[in-house]
Scaffold this active site. Structure first.
Site, PDB file in Angstrom:
ATOM      1  N   HIS A  89       0.838  -1.202   0.000  1.00  0.00           N
ATOM      2  CA  HIS A  89       0.000   0.000   0.000  1.00  0.00           C
ATOM      3  C   HIS A  89       0.869   1.246   0.000  1.00  0.00           C
ATOM      4  O   HIS A  89       1.333   1.700   1.050  1.00  0.00           O
ATOM      5  CB  HIS A  89      -0.907  -0.010   1.243  1.00  0.00           C
ATOM      6  N   HIS A 146      -9.817   1.156  -0.631  1.00  0.00           N
ATOM      7  CA  HIS A 146      -9.625   1.960   0.573  1.00  0.00           C
ATOM      8  C   HIS A 146     -10.954   2.072   1.332  1.00  0.00           C
ATOM      9  O   HIS A 146     -11.975   2.459   0.764  1.00  0.00           O
ATOM     10  CB  HIS A 146      -9.174   3.376   0.204  1.00  0.00           C
ATOM     11  N   GLU A 185     -10.701   4.237   7.026  1.00  0.00           N
ATOM     12  CA  GLU A 185      -9.592   5.103   7.432  1.00  0.00           C
ATOM     13  C   GLU A 185     -10.194   6.348   8.080  1.00  0.00           C
ATOM     14  O   GLU A 185     -10.283   6.440   9.306  1.00  0.00           O
ATOM     15  CB  GLU A 185      -8.723   5.480   6.236  1.00  0.00           C
ATOM     16  N   ASP A 212       2.140   4.158   2.800  1.00  0.00           N
ATOM     17  CA  ASP A 212       1.085   5.020   2.272  1.00  0.00           C
ATOM     18  C   ASP A 212       1.644   6.141   1.390  1.00  0.00           C
ATOM     19  O   ASP A 212       1.704   5.999   0.180  1.00  0.00           O
ATOM     20  CB  ASP A 212       0.243   5.574   3.426  1.00  0.00           C
ATOM     21  N   ASP A 213       2.005   7.282   1.972  1.00  0.00           N
ATOM     22  CA  ASP A 213       2.644   8.402   1.266  1.00  0.00           C
ATOM     23  C   ASP A 213       3.869   8.787   2.092  1.00  0.00           C
ATOM     24  O   ASP A 213       3.877   9.815   2.786  1.00  0.00           O
ATOM     25  CB  ASP A 213       1.689   9.595   1.162  1.00  0.00           C
ATOM     26  N   HIS A 223       1.068   5.009  -2.525  1.00  0.00           N
ATOM     27  CA  HIS A 223       0.664   5.788  -3.695  1.00  0.00           C
ATOM     28  C   HIS A 223       1.924   6.331  -4.366  1.00  0.00           C
ATOM     29  O   HIS A 223       2.706   7.043  -3.736  1.00  0.00           O
ATOM     30  CB  HIS A 223      -0.248   6.928  -3.274  1.00  0.00           C
TER      31      HIS A 223
END
Length: 339
Positions: free
Chosen positions: A8, A186, A189, A267-268, A10
């Site tokens: 996961h 997703h 969250e 994630d980021d 991006h």
């Protein structure tokens, strides 16, 4: 050292400040409002999205995306990762003025370079953006199905999970699933457990991106465990965005103890001042995980990865071989004569 795998992340959100500054110099852009002292700066979700979008728009060509994928996967290799899946967006390609095929080919080239240098395997998960609506998500699914690429092996949905109902997207995910793509969505969250339950009921994914708010409903946790729905957990991201107050209140360990398959992901990463290695360290420092438990997390990720069985077998063999080599090294060290 524990071998790692990530499911996961991006890809635009994985661009390092250093690489963004390099692209800014190429295109004559000013990034001083969101990069300071080599770090991304933001103070709320709106400013985070603004920084993310401005940085992402500095990747405009096939070569730019090759650089991005290579840079990120090489960084993962330095963190002892052997597998990476990244989320991509054909919607972003259009908004950046690049043909989606060139976008995908650039990312694939970067993955090939990183594999040649480190051995890391990489795959892409195409995504539709929920807040753009069902028609846009269907268009994203159709593009990927009609323009297949061997390294695009999954389809998912990101974006504002508070918008639209999961059932609104069922047709798009049927298109992707019927084409043999793995499905991850997703949910759970920024929205609560109902988001996860509704996604499971309507879209039948094998994996949920985040999903941590499922902890709010014990019956849902049991369902995730019974059906072995994997959660792509991102603890560092969750704390940075205020999903949970601190790591001690994060449900990663509780979900795992209930039998839910969980993995660690970034994630980021540069936006949340983390990386995959730090996520594994968080599990050690806050969730009580030792090396054997972390290795199990990696194995869980590989078993759930959207790859062909030959690649999966090879990755699992690398993980097993690493354990065997370490045991042998420990035995040899223990039997070495003292001086």
């Amino acid at each position: 050292m524990v071998l790692k795998a990530e499911l996961h992340c991006h890809i635009e959100g994985a661009a390092s400040p250093r690489l963004v500054e390099k692209k800014a110099a190429k295109y004559g852009a000013d990034v001083s409002s969101f990069i300071q002292d080599g770090r991304f700066v933001w103070h709320d979700f709106t400013s985070f999205l603004n920084a993310y979008d401005q940085a992402a728009m500095l990747f405009r060509t096939e070569d730019d995306y090759a650089d991005l994928a290579e840079d990120y996967l090489l960084s993962l290799g330095r963190q002892d990762a052997i597998y990476s899946e990244v989320f991509i967006s054909t919607d972003h390609a259009f908004s950046a003025g690049i043909n989606p095929r060139a976008y995908i080919e650039g990312l694939a080239e970067g993955m090939r370079r990183a594999k040649a240098a480190t051995g890391i395997e990489g795959r892409m998960i195409a995504t539709g953006l929920r807040h753009k609506g069902p028609e846009a998500v269907m268009a994203a699914a159709r593009y990927i199905v009609e323009n297949p690429h061997p390294l695009v092996t999954g389809f998912g949905m990101a974006g504002d999970e508070r918008m639209h109902k999961p059932m609104d997207f069922a047709a798009a995910f049927d298109v992707a699933r019927n084409a043999g793509l793995g499905i991850t969505i997703h949910a759970g969250e920024l929205s609560g457990w109902e988001s996860v339950a509704g996604t499971l009921d309507a879209l039948n994914p094998s994996r949920i991106g985040h999903g941590v708010r499922a902890i709010e409903n014990p019956e849902l946790v049991k369902r995730l465990a019974d059906e072995q729905i994997l959660l792509e957990c991102c603890p560092g991201s969750n704390i940075a965005l205020g999903v949970f107050a601190d790591f001690s209140s994060h449900p990663f360990a509780g979900l795992a103890n209930a039998g839910v398959p969980v993995t660690l992901n970034s994630d980021d990463p540069p936006y949340f001042h983390t990386d995959l290695a730090r996520e594994y360290e968080i599990a050690t420092s806050y969730f009580g995980y030792d090396d054997a438990m972390l290795k199990q997390v990696t194995e869980t990720a590989i078993k759930a990865a959207f790859v062909d069985e030959e690649t999966r077998t090879s990755l699992l063999a690398r993980l097993c071989q690493d354990k065997t080599v370490r045991v042998a090294d420990e035995l040899f060290a223990g039997s070495a004569p003292s001086s």
